[in-house]
Scaffold this active site. Structure first.
Site, PDB file in Angstrom:
ATOM      1  N   SER A 145       0.834  -1.205   0.000  1.00 42.00           N
ATOM      2  CA  SER A 145       0.000   0.000   0.000  1.00 42.00           C
ATOM      3  C   SER A 145       0.870   1.258   0.000  1.00 42.00           C
ATOM      4  O   SER A 145       2.062   1.189   0.331  1.00 42.00           O
ATOM      5  CB  SER A 145      -0.855  -0.005   1.277  1.00 42.00           C
ATOM      6  OG  SER A 145      -1.359   1.285   1.564  1.00 42.00           O
ATOM      7  N   TYR A 158      -3.373   0.023   9.984  1.00 39.50           N
ATOM      8  CA  TYR A 158      -3.213  -0.371   8.577  1.00 39.50           C
ATOM      9  C   TYR A 158      -1.795  -0.040   8.104  1.00 39.50           C
ATOM     10  O   TYR A 158      -1.125  -0.856   7.474  1.00 39.50           O
ATOM     11  CB  TYR A 158      -4.244   0.371   7.746  1.00 39.50           C
ATOM     12  CG  TYR A 158      -4.317   0.014   6.292  1.00 39.50           C
ATOM     13  CD1 TYR A 158      -3.695   0.821   5.334  1.00 39.50           C
ATOM     14  CD2 TYR A 158      -5.022  -1.090   5.847  1.00 39.50           C
ATOM     15  CE1 TYR A 158      -3.776   0.527   3.995  1.00 39.50           C
ATOM     16  CE2 TYR A 158      -5.114  -1.388   4.499  1.00 39.50           C
ATOM     17  CZ  TYR A 158      -4.498  -0.575   3.578  1.00 39.50           C
ATOM     18  OH  TYR A 158      -4.568  -0.868   2.231  1.00 39.50           O
TER      19      TYR A 158
END
Ligand code: NAP
Ligand code: GCO
Length: 265
Positions: A145, A158
């Site tokens: 990501s 996250y």
């Protein structure tokens, strides 16, 4: 040269691939010749996924298991091996996000994100590696990501998970490269999927969500990515064409990481 990008004869497992990024990657793998195996956490999603793949002309093998449950993972990988064959390509795609200010996030919520986004790629990779070693080749692709590199408000768990996933990618590459196993990451930018739908919701007055406008200003391509933007990079990293690419995270982000952002008018 093009045959180096073929996945003919390969069996690919893509986790969490009933829809979204995983589905697009699996569809691309099929177009490149691979046999598709996918999972999701419940039977309803898997059934819907099998139907969607069938509608796209793909006879995908769907399995129900929770990627965080080591016993389930080991049992199903053995079942896949006996029913379909040895997994040549693994894409650790299944993931969750919780957008909560850190001081309001419980330790339980933090652990839930770490469990799916970091512990699970460890568990599933560990389950498929022995057969890849025995077979003399393998490809593992971890879906990282922007948050493998950058932080932002409300995504502490996250970002911690995806930063860890970048280093797990490098470690698998380091530990198993000598067995002709390549482990790389794909770092998608901001992609229009159900996971980011809340960030793109139109406002009550019909205007764009402020975060939507923000991302457009931070992306040189001046658009959100689509799951299909990830297809070519994924096929490359799953194919023989990338046999000397190892421990790399390929950012497919429209240029976000290279750009300071458009100057406000
Ligand atoms: P998504 O639409 O939320 O899909 C994630 C998939 O993973 C869903 O099918 C979900 O099933 C499944 N899943 C969640 N927990 C699971 C578990 N414990 N076991 C098995 N399956 C599970 O996400 P996406 O946008 O396609 O993203 C896919 C991956 O790309 C994720 O790792 C995400 O972090 C990453 N990513 C996304 C973006 C983006 O902008 N969209 C950008 C960078 C990276 P349920 O439907 O049951 O939850
Ligand atoms: C967010 C988004 C991002 C994307 C993606 C960016 O809330 O910032 O969900 O985290 O999902 O990971 O690469």
């Amino acid at each position: 040269m093009l045959k180096n990008f073929s996945l003919e004869g390969k069996i690919a497992l893509v986790t969490g691939a009933s829809y979204g990024i995983g589905y697009a990657i699996a569809k691309a793998f099929h177009a490149a010749g691979a046999t598709i195996v996918f999972n999701d956490i419940n039977a309803d999603l898997v059934q819907k996924g099998v139907a969607a793949y069938k509608a796209d002309g793909i006879a995908a093998h769907g399995y129900v298991f929770d990627v965080t449950d080591e016993q389930q993972v080991n049992d199903v990988v053995a079942k896949i091996t006996s029913e379909v064959g040895v997994i040549d390509i693994l894409v650790n795609n299944a993931g969750i996000i919780k957008r909560i200010p850190m001081i309001e996030m419980s330790a339980k919520e933090f652990r839930q994100v770490i469990d799916v986004d970091l512990n699970a790629p460890f568990i599933v990779s560990k389950a498929v590696l022995p057969a890849m070693i025995a077979k003399g080749h393998g490809k593992i692709i971890n879906i990282c990501s922007m948050m493998s590199e950058l932080g932002r408000e409300t995504v502490s768990a996250y970002a911690a998970a995806k930063g860890g996933l970048k280093m797990l990618t490098r470690n698998i590459a380091s530990e198993y490269g000598e067995y002709n196993i390549q482990c790389n990451g794909i770092g998608p930018g901001y992609i229009a999927t159900p996971q980011t739908a809340p960030l793109r919701e139109l406002q009550a007055d019909g205007s764009r969500h402020p975060f939507d406008s923000f991302i457009i200003s931070k992306t040189p391509a001046a658009r959100w990515g689509t799951s299909e933007d990830l297809a070519g990079p994924a096929v490359f990293l799953a194919s023989e064409a990338s046999n000397f690419v190892n421990g790399h995270v390929l950012y497919v982000d429209g240029g976000i990481l290279a750009y300071i952002g458009k100057q406000p008018k």
